[in-house]
Write a protein that holds these residues in place. Structure first.
Motif: not given
Length: 355
Positions: A8-9, A122, A125, A221, A223
């Motif tokens: 997770a950024i 994600d 969030d 996020n 991916h």
């Protein structure tokens, strides 16, 4: 699926921030089509993302008529985690918009979150978006994939063009219409009916039942896809353009189609009448007008004007029938398992069946 596999950024909420979320019940809706390899990781990721979530929540997994083993995987995973994981199977592939509408109809929460089942969105969030929705008294918080992990020419560039075009025409200024990760106030989204391939335009449809000021977006996020194949291609761009024409019409003229068609009809009728009046003056002056192309132009312009006006009248009639009679469902479901309301919510302390 571990946290290391899908980092997770953007950080999740702290325990104090989680505890400060106003009371509510949360429904999470995930449509899936031929995503057998993503079922177990997706459900696990949802439970990881909502670990410690202080409010009751449910997970609704909608199988959109998959042709692989996705339905079996959904049922097995749902049984593994408990009755708060509900599986809804559509009788055939009705496409993503209808699958999403089925999930929205089945949702019982005060807040509804939707996301794709391909693990590109994600779930971590979701709490942050729910907190913003409730604290800022919004009706929709849309995800913004600012750091999108997709191909540049087939996904990113067409999406950017479409987003700017949609924002300009609809008046709802968002950077990312295509992100499926969205959080809604249930009382508002349930007043919107989705059909065709209109899931991309949900913020625009929401603007027909609430103020655009209550619609916002949150950086989320994103991916890269790990399992399965994308269901989208460059051809989607052309479908978006066609759907955008329909959105523009329904946003501006849904309750008054006579104004749209009638305006066009009056324009053609006026041009045709002026041309024919000019031809009549020439005829009275003794000139021959039978072979003049302008006579045919005036005649057909007047006929087209009459046809557009009549179309507007029929549109007004159909509009009144539609609003008085209501709408029909766009999908059919198989008989679902319906747990009792008291047991079908995930609460801290009842993780006995969760793995």
């Amino acid at each position: 699926m571990t946290e290391q596999t899908l980092p997770a950024i953007i950080p999740s909420l702290t325990p104090a921030e989680l505890a400060a979320i106003p009371p509510h019940r949360l429904s999470i809706v995930i449509p899936m089509y031929n995503e057998v390899d993503n079922v177990e990781p997706m459900v696990a990721r949802v439970h990881e993302g909502l670990a410690g979530y202080p409010q009751p929540w449910e997970l609704i997994l909608v199988d959109d008529g998959s042709t692989d083993d996705t339905p079996d995987a959904l049922r097995a995973t749902g049984a593994k985690y408990g009755p708060h994981v509900r599986v809804l199977e559509l009788a055939r592939n009705f496409k993503q918009t209808a699958a999403m509408q089925a999930g929205l109809d089945a949702a019982r929460g005060d807040v509804i979150a939707t996301l794709d089942g391909d693990l590109q969105n994600d779930p971590v969030d979701i709490p942050r978006m729910v907190r913003r929705l409730l604290v800022e008294k919004l009706d929709l918080v849309a995800g913004w994939r600012k750091n999108r992990k997709d191909g540049m020419f087939l996904r990113k560039i067409p999406s950017r063009i479409a987003n700017r075009l949609i924002a300009r025409i609809t008046g709802v200024k968002l950077n990312d219409y295509g992100c499926s990760l969205k959080v809604y106030r249930a009382s508002v989204i349930k007043n919107v009916r989705l059909y065709g391939e209109m899931h991309r335009f949900i913020p625009a449809w929401m603007a027909t039942v609430t103020s655009p000021r209550r619609i916002s977006e949150e950086v989320v996020n994103h991916h890269a896809r790990i399992h399965g194949q994308s269901k989208y291609g460059i051809s989607r761009t052309f479908r978006v353009i066609l759907d955008l024409v329909s959105v523009f019409f329904f946003m501006r003229y849904r309750t008054r189609p006579g104004h749209f068609f009638g305006g066009i009809g009056l324009a053609f009728g006026t041009v045709g009448s002026l041309i024919l009046a000019y031809m009549l003056v020439l005829k009275l002056l003794g000139e021959s007008i039978g072979t003049r192309p302008l006579l045919m132009v005036g005649f057909f312009a007047l006929i087209m004007g009459v046809q557009f006006v009549l179309t507007g009248v029929m549109g007004e009639t159909l509009s009144r029938i539609y609003f008085e009679a209501g709408t029909a469902n766009l999908y059919q479901t198989r008989d679902p398992d319906s747990p009792s309301d008291s047991e079908a919510w995930h609460r801290i302390g009842n993780e006995g069946n969760a793995q």
